[in-house]
Write a protein that holds these residues in place. Sequence first.
Motif, short mmCIF file in Angstrom:
data_model
loop_
_atom_site.label_atom_id
_atom_site.label_comp_id
_atom_site.label_asym_id
_atom_site.label_seq_id
_atom_site.Cartn_x
_atom_site.Cartn_y
_atom_site.Cartn_z
N THR A 1 0.70 -0.92 -0.21
CA THR A 1 -0.17 -0.39 0.16
C THR A 1 1.07 0.67 0.26
O THR A 1 2.37 1.45 0.31
CB THR A 1 -0.96 0.22 1.43
N GLU A 2 0.21 2.28 -0.88
CA GLU A 2 0.73 3.77 -0.35
C GLU A 2 0.44 4.51 1.23
O GLU A 2 -0.53 4.36 1.01
CB GLU A 2 1.24 4.50 -1.59
N ALA A 3 0.99 4.66 1.58
CA ALA A 3 0.72 6.03 3.14
C ALA A 3 -0.09 7.08 1.98
O ALA A 3 1.05 7.78 2.19
CB ALA A 3 1.84 5.09 3.56
N GLN A 4 -0.81 7.45 2.42
CA GLN A 4 -1.08 9.81 2.29
C GLN A 4 -1.28 9.38 3.47
O GLN A 4 -1.99 9.66 4.15
CB GLN A 4 -2.20 9.42 1.11
N ASN A 5 -0.91 10.91 4.11
CA ASN A 5 -0.81 11.72 5.41
C ASN A 5 -2.04 12.54 4.72
O ASN A 5 -2.64 13.72 4.08
CB ASN A 5 0.16 11.75 5.73
N VAL A 6 -3.10 12.92 5.60
CA VAL A 6 -4.15 13.55 5.62
C VAL A 6 -4.40 14.39 6.70
O VAL A 6 -3.99 13.63 7.36
CB VAL A 6 -5.75 13.35 4.84
N CYS A 7 -3.78 15.95 6.78
CA CYS A 7 -3.79 16.94 7.93
C CYS A 7 -5.63 17.22 7.94
O CYS A 7 -5.05 18.75 7.30
CB CYS A 7 -2.92 17.56 7.61
N ILE A 8 -5.85 18.13 8.77
CA ILE A 8 -6.78 18.38 8.67
C ILE A 8 -6.87 19.71 10.06
O ILE A 8 -6.46 19.60 11.10
CB ILE A 8 -8.00 17.56 9.27
#
Length: 482
Positions: A471-478
């Motif tokens: 899998t590819e990790a994608q960081n989502v920042c809120i």
Amino acid sequence: MKKILNYIGGALVEPQNGIFFENIDPSRGIAYSLIPDSNQNDVDAAVNAAKMAFPSWSSTPAAARSAIMVRIADLIAKNAEALARAESIDNGKPLSLARVMDIPRAEDNIRFFGTAILHWSSEAHIMENSGINYTNRKPIGVVGCISPWNLPLYLFTWKIAPAIAAGNCVVAKPSEITPMSAFLFSELCIEAGLPAGVLNIVHGYGPSAGEAIITHAGVKAISFTGGTATGARIAAKAAPEFKKLSLELGGKNPNVIFADCDFEKMLRQTLRSSFTNQGQICLCGSRIIIERPIYEKFKEAFVEKVQNMKIGDPLDDETKTGAVVSEAHMNKILSYIELAKQEGGKILCGGERCYPGGELNNGYYIKPTVIEGLGPECRTNREEIFGPVVTIQVFDTEEEALQLANATEYGLAASLWTSDLNRAHRFASKIESGIVWVNTWLMRDLRTPFGGVKNSGVGREGGWEALRFFTEAQNVCIDFTP
Ligand code: NDP
């Protein structure tokens, strides 16, 4: 002769060039089936099928993916005897071993990752009073899986299972030396209802079919298990395109035996770790390193047991030692035995080809071999032989044992035999290897990280490590500040 077929886009198909080559039964040295000589065109078709399947498969709910994988695992269990026979005929391994090791483990691999995906969760990183990050783990797309001949279906499924569980579509190639169980597996995938294109299996030679997978622009990640030289070539080919790589490569594993060990247990397990599958397991302990006070006792007891190992027809239920995988591999092993003699090694037992009688005389058998008198600088003790050949060396101090254990370019697995708990921890932490077994060998928990250091590989398989790789990790920042 039975024709093995490629599995592309959900169908079993001949190679586009119509060319097949012979598959040899190493126990008798005869051709018994035909293998597709696939090339770039077949790989192109497989990658296209995988690309077409990806949008739907990657958005299929994990529970639905899991249900299909569990059906495949059930079908492996239902067809276990046929698969075990196929593995034994293709590889020369005892049927009794394929029944208890190869096929149950292939089933476990599919079931393990097919259910692990239901429990897979991603991390969140909270920033106090200001925001939150969460990790989105997305399947990569089309991935390539290439596996070797020693544990054919076991290692093939070990790669495919986490890849498809995570939502990827796969183009895979088993070793051309042992393709039959992968072919039977493709039939089971069809029966289980795996959607067309999720898994594509292309048979053929490494330099043609294998390399076409590695270099295909549509293949975004490669999971490879095989020899170190092949791994280096694959890494060089994949690097310019920044493909994600997992490489599980060769080993030259130490088996370090201290005088305070449980002698009988150690002896039993050392026979296993030396000669299971004719020594053709990347985890086999091929360098036995023994503390001086028990050196002679060990030597005498071990050699006696090795001499009593009976080589026989792999299909005979009683056989524990079968053929090595091919004539070329047999000749390679025999050439290393010659090298050991030239280097000054003393052959304590074995050391030659074996002719078990009748039609087996045309098969590829080598007597289990124990060699004494070679130091860590010898090629025999540095290079991977990958056959029923072990050396024994003596040590006096813990420091010396460690130096001997670490004296190769490899670092896959090590075994350590002692009843001193402090020493076990101390020594294990200093051994340069990805896996250390204390007072055991090949005790596997599929959740643990699996892989080597130094020339034994890059990356880890097993458990969450494998799902992270695929899998590819994608960081989502809120930002939740006002
Ligand atoms: P190879 O490296 O020769 O082959 C492995 C696979 O790669 C085969 O499917 C082979 O195809 C394919 N291949 C060969 N050349 C290429 C290429 N240029 N591009 C793409 N694919 C290629 O290894 P072996 O099959 O001889 O397996 C034995 C080796 O595997 C040993 O060194 C052993 O230690 C290692 N191994 C490592 C394990 C680990 O977990 N670290 C586990 C088991 C084995 P083909 O055979 O059809 O040519």
